[in-house]
Design an enzyme around this catalytic site. Structure first.
Site, PDB file in Angstrom:
ATOM      1  N   GLU A 286      -4.601  -6.538  14.968  1.00 48.43           N
ATOM      2  CA  GLU A 286      -4.105  -5.228  14.533  1.00 48.43           C
ATOM      3  C   GLU A 286      -5.242  -4.202  14.585  1.00 48.43           C
ATOM      4  OE1 GLU A 286      -0.657  -4.523  11.586  1.00 48.43           O
ATOM      5  OE2 GLU A 286      -2.415  -4.112  10.372  1.00 48.43           O
TER       6      GLU A 286
ATOM      7  N   LYS B 251       0.842  -1.206   0.000  1.00 48.90           N
ATOM      8  CA  LYS B 251       0.000   0.000   0.000  1.00 48.90           C
ATOM      9  C   LYS B 251       0.876   1.255   0.000  1.00 48.90           C
ATOM     10  CE  LYS B 251      -3.383   2.413   2.828  1.00 48.90           C
ATOM     11  NZ  LYS B 251      -4.353   2.355   3.920  1.00 48.90           N
TER      12      LYS B 251
ATOM     13  N   GLY C  29      -4.731  -1.740   5.054  1.00 53.37           N
ATOM     14  CA  GLY C  29      -3.908  -2.861   4.612  1.00 53.37           C
ATOM     15  C   GLY C  29      -4.559  -4.208   4.859  1.00 53.37           C
ATOM     16  N   ARG C  30      -5.141  -4.391   6.047  1.00 54.78           N
ATOM     17  CA  ARG C  30      -5.719  -5.703   6.375  1.00 54.78           C
ATOM     18  C   ARG C  30      -7.090  -5.911   5.748  1.00 54.78           C
ATOM     19  NH1 ARG C  30      -4.705  -2.380  10.455  1.00 54.78           N
ATOM     20  NH2 ARG C  30      -6.357  -1.555  11.756  1.00 54.78           N
TER      21      ARG C  30
ATOM     22  N   LYS D  26       9.352  -0.527  14.253  1.00 58.12           N
ATOM     23  CA  LYS D  26       9.939  -0.179  12.948  1.00 58.12           C
ATOM     24  C   LYS D  26      10.984   0.909  13.123  1.00 58.12           C
ATOM     25  CE  LYS D  26       5.775  -0.862  10.105  1.00 58.12           C
ATOM     26  NZ  LYS D  26       4.770  -0.188   9.275  1.00 58.12           N
TER      27      LYS D  26
ATOM     28  N   HIS E 203      -4.464 -32.553  17.887  1.00 57.80           N
ATOM     29  CA  HIS E 203      -3.269 -33.313  18.253  1.00 57.80           C
ATOM     30  C   HIS E 203      -2.150 -32.388  18.699  1.00 57.80           C
ATOM     31  CE1 HIS E 203      -5.193 -36.955  16.786  1.00 57.80           C
ATOM     32  NE2 HIS E 203      -5.718 -36.155  15.863  1.00 57.80           N
TER      33      HIS E 203
ATOM     34  N   GLU F 108      10.638  -4.396   4.695  1.00 58.82           N
ATOM     35  CA  GLU F 108      10.755  -5.804   4.325  1.00 58.82           C
ATOM     36  C   GLU F 108      10.404  -6.008   2.843  1.00 58.82           C
ATOM     37  OE1 GLU F 108       9.161  -4.505   6.913  1.00 58.82           O
ATOM     38  OE2 GLU F 108       8.884  -5.950   8.548  1.00 58.82           O
TER      39      GLU F 108
HETATM   40  O1  F6P Z   1       2.370  -4.005   9.956  1.00 54.00           O
HETATM   41  C1  F6P Z   1       1.891  -2.748   9.700  1.00 54.00           C
HETATM   42  C2  F6P Z   1       1.372  -2.605   8.316  1.00 54.00           C
HETATM   43  O2  F6P Z   1       1.199  -1.264   8.063  1.00 54.00           O
HETATM   44  C3  F6P Z   1       0.070  -3.367   8.066  1.00 54.00           C
HETATM   45  O3  F6P Z   1      -1.039  -2.699   8.530  1.00 54.00           O
HETATM   46  C4  F6P Z   1       0.111  -3.546   6.598  1.00 54.00           C
HETATM   47  O4  F6P Z   1      -0.802  -4.502   6.158  1.00 54.00           O
HETATM   48  C5  F6P Z   1       1.562  -3.939   6.403  1.00 54.00           C
HETATM   49  O5  F6P Z   1       2.257  -3.135   7.338  1.00 54.00           O
HETATM   50  C6  F6P Z   1       2.117  -3.766   5.023  1.00 54.00           C
HETATM   51  O6  F6P Z   1       2.049  -2.448   4.599  1.00 54.00           O
HETATM   52  P1  F6P Z   1       2.243  -2.067   3.089  1.00 54.00           P
HETATM   53  O7  F6P Z   1       1.182  -2.720   2.301  1.00 54.00           O
HETATM   54  O8  F6P Z   1       2.167  -0.578   3.054  1.00 54.00           O
HETATM   55  O9  F6P Z   1       3.598  -2.560   2.651  1.00 54.00           O
END
Ligand code: F6P
Length: 559
Positions: free
Chosen positions: A363, A217, A277-278, A522, A394, A223
């Protein structure tokens, strides 16, 4: 505008919360078996349905008085006004100054959804529909081979690079829709910045036949950007720098950052920041789902979610599935004191559903500051965990049956499988129903003693062992049963939980749509990274962190 400015004050809710705890304190209030004994119609009266989807919450300690109080709580909290503001696209995400308008992504161009912007309002349905058409065309072109690798080879593999909502939803839905019959295109997911993740995903793949989706987003997530640059090098090393344009697409709100990365505008599928995002698997972030499962299934998933939107928006709360599911959770957490929640899908296709729900629920509602900026006065989101059934039986179900705390469980099951082994599916279903029955019924000491006696055990063994074989019972569960898990019912199921989360957030008085709690780690990671470089002087952290950094470097021979 702060959300509370447009909404009723919440101080009067204290009496409503007190009413719930008073009901929970009644003698025998946890005795679910007694509720069944007293009411032959309990299973029917404490169930609700939307078409073939049934939620049975009779195996909880909610009785008529409790349900009335819970519904009274929705009135006291003006839940109807919140629901209206959500669907009207107002700024329900007050701390990020945004609407939460993911419903526009699944209700078509004529959905009539608009979203508040700082500068006015925009036609969210129109924007979403335009982008959906672009996605559809792209998916068709990839499947037909019109969009192909730089050397003219058809794409046979897709790698989705993203994390959090840009991974969990697409991965969960892709597995759900392709596990039984296989995908149209083999699609892999890379989320962790642990380089193993990308190495595993690219293992055995031909770069010339691989399409890479960068799902982010913000297009700034460390990452994802680290993995995206590594994937870019993988393509460029094999096929040349010019191949990047053909082998990448981006799913993002940040067109400028995407362009700086080198992905051309026609390969960018955009959305707006009123999609959290979620909640983004319905947006272009779901492109991997469509490439893997086919456009028709992606479209059907959107339609299933839209059906749940319509139900949630129009149905009185007493028969409203997301509201009832939310109220069961409120009862368990705030009246009965549960701090955990287990989700067991008796369906391997939903094996990543608990992981998806962990982000969606925790979240969203893992908050301790209310919408009014003050500490909340009640417990909020429980810890959610889960595994597919029967595997869970199990591993951790021992604790759910006999541990010191009652852990409410959601059992999720489809009546008809996608495979052709009905006998295996009956066994699966038998276990699902047996688990909820066992949690309810338990097994008394007298029952165990008599069973052991019948089996010929000695009185000494009975005295010693029988107490260990007792189950308290009266442990709550909800069963969510539908005819099958297809694309439509998957969308409906996901949207059920999305709206449940929004309802609970509102009743707890928190903003379900922000996630400030992920920011500190972060920021600190950015501060620690330089201290891990060879030759770094060593950082200024707490003593434990300093020592761990020094030990890490010593173990690597970089002290
Ligand atoms: O972990 C925090 C967060 O902002 C989530 O809410 C989101 O889904 C994820 O990081 C990834 O964010 P992006 O889609 O901006 O890379």
């Amino acid at each position: 505008m702060p959300q509370d400015a447009a909404m009723p004050h919440r101080t009067h809710l204290t009496a409503s919360w007190d009413r719930l705890t008073a009901l929970a304190d009644r003698p025998g209030a946890q005795d679910i078996r007694a509720l069944f004994a007293a009411d032959p119609d309990r299973a029917t009266r404490f169930s609700a349905a939307l078409d073939d989807l049934t939620i049975d919450f009779s195996k909880t300690s909610i009785d008529d008085e409790a349900l009335a109080a819970l519904l009274g709580h929705t009135r006291a909290a003006a839940l109807n006004l919140f629901r209206d503001r959500l669907f009207e696209g107002h700024t329900v995400n007050a701390t990020e100054r945004r609407a939460a308008m993911h419903m526009a992504l699944r209700n078509g161009a004529q959905g009539g959804f608009w979203a508040d912007l700082p500068s006015g309002r925009e036609n969210a349905s129109q924007l979403a529909a335009t982008e959906l058409l672009r996605m559809q065309a792209f998916v068709r072109q990839v499947h037909d081979g019109e969009v192909c690798g730089v050397g003219g080879a058809r794409f046979t593999h897709v790698i989705n690079i993203g994390i959090g909502g840009s991974d969990l939803g697409p991965l969960m839905a892709t597995e759900a829709l392709t596990l039984a019959r296989g995908p149209v295109l083999d699609t892999r997911f890379v989320s962790n910045v642990d380089a193993t993740s990308l190495a595993v995903a690219t293992r055995g793949l031909d770069p010339a036949k691989t399409l890479i989706l960068v799902a982010s987003k913000t297009f700034t997530t460390q990452e994802t950007m680290t993995n995206a640059h590594a994937a870019r090098a993988w393509i460029a090393d094999a096929l040349g720098e010019a191949a990047v344009a053909s082998h990448f697409a981006a799913l993002s709100t940040n067109a400028r950052a995407v362009s700086a990365f080198g992905i051309s505008p026609e390969r960018v599928f955009g959305f707006r920041d009123w999609v959290g995002g979620r909640f983004s698997l319905w947006s272009p972030v779901g492109l991997s789902i469509a490439l893997a499962a086919g456009w028709e299934k992606f479209q059907a998933m959107l339609e299933g979610a839209a059906a749940m939107d319509a139900h949630f928006r129009a149905t009185p709360f007493a028969a409203n599935l997301p509201v009832l599911l939310a109220l069961v959770g409120i009862w368990n957490v705030n009246a009965m004191g549960s701090r955990t929640h287990c989700v067991l899908a008796y369906d391997d296709r939903l094996r990543r559903f608990p992981a998806f729900l962990q982000q969606l629920e925790m979240e969203s509602n893992g908050k301790s500051v209310g919408l009014n900026g003050r500490p909340v006065q009640t417990a909020t989101c429980p810890v959610l965990f889960g595994e597919p059934g029967t595997n869970a039986q199990h591993s951790f179900m021992q604790l759910v049956h006999q541990g010191t705390q009652a852990i409410p469980v959601d059992f999720i099951l489809a009546a008809t499988p996608e495979h052709d082994r009905p006998d295996a599916h009956r066994i699966l279903a038998a276990h699902a129903f047996a688990q909820s029955e066992a949690l309810l019924r338990g097994r008394s000491l007298a029952e165990v003693q008599s069973e052991m006696r019948e089996a010929g055990a000695s009185e000494a063994d009975i005295a010693e062992i029988a107490p260990h074989r007792v189950f308290s019972g009266n442990r709550p569960s909800v069963t969510i049963l539908q005819s099958q898990l297809d694309a439509f019912s998957l969308g409906r199921l996901i949207a059920l939980y999305e709206h449940k989360v929004a309802v609970q957030g509102w009743l707890w008085g928190v903003n379900s749509f922000d996630q400030w709690g992920v920011e500190l780690g972060k920021a600190l990671a950015n501060g620690i990274l330089p201290d891990l470089m060879p030759g770094a002087a060593g950082g200024v952290h707490d003593a434990s962190t300093n020592a761990l950094i020094a030990r890490f470097r010593a173990l690597r021979g970089e002290a």
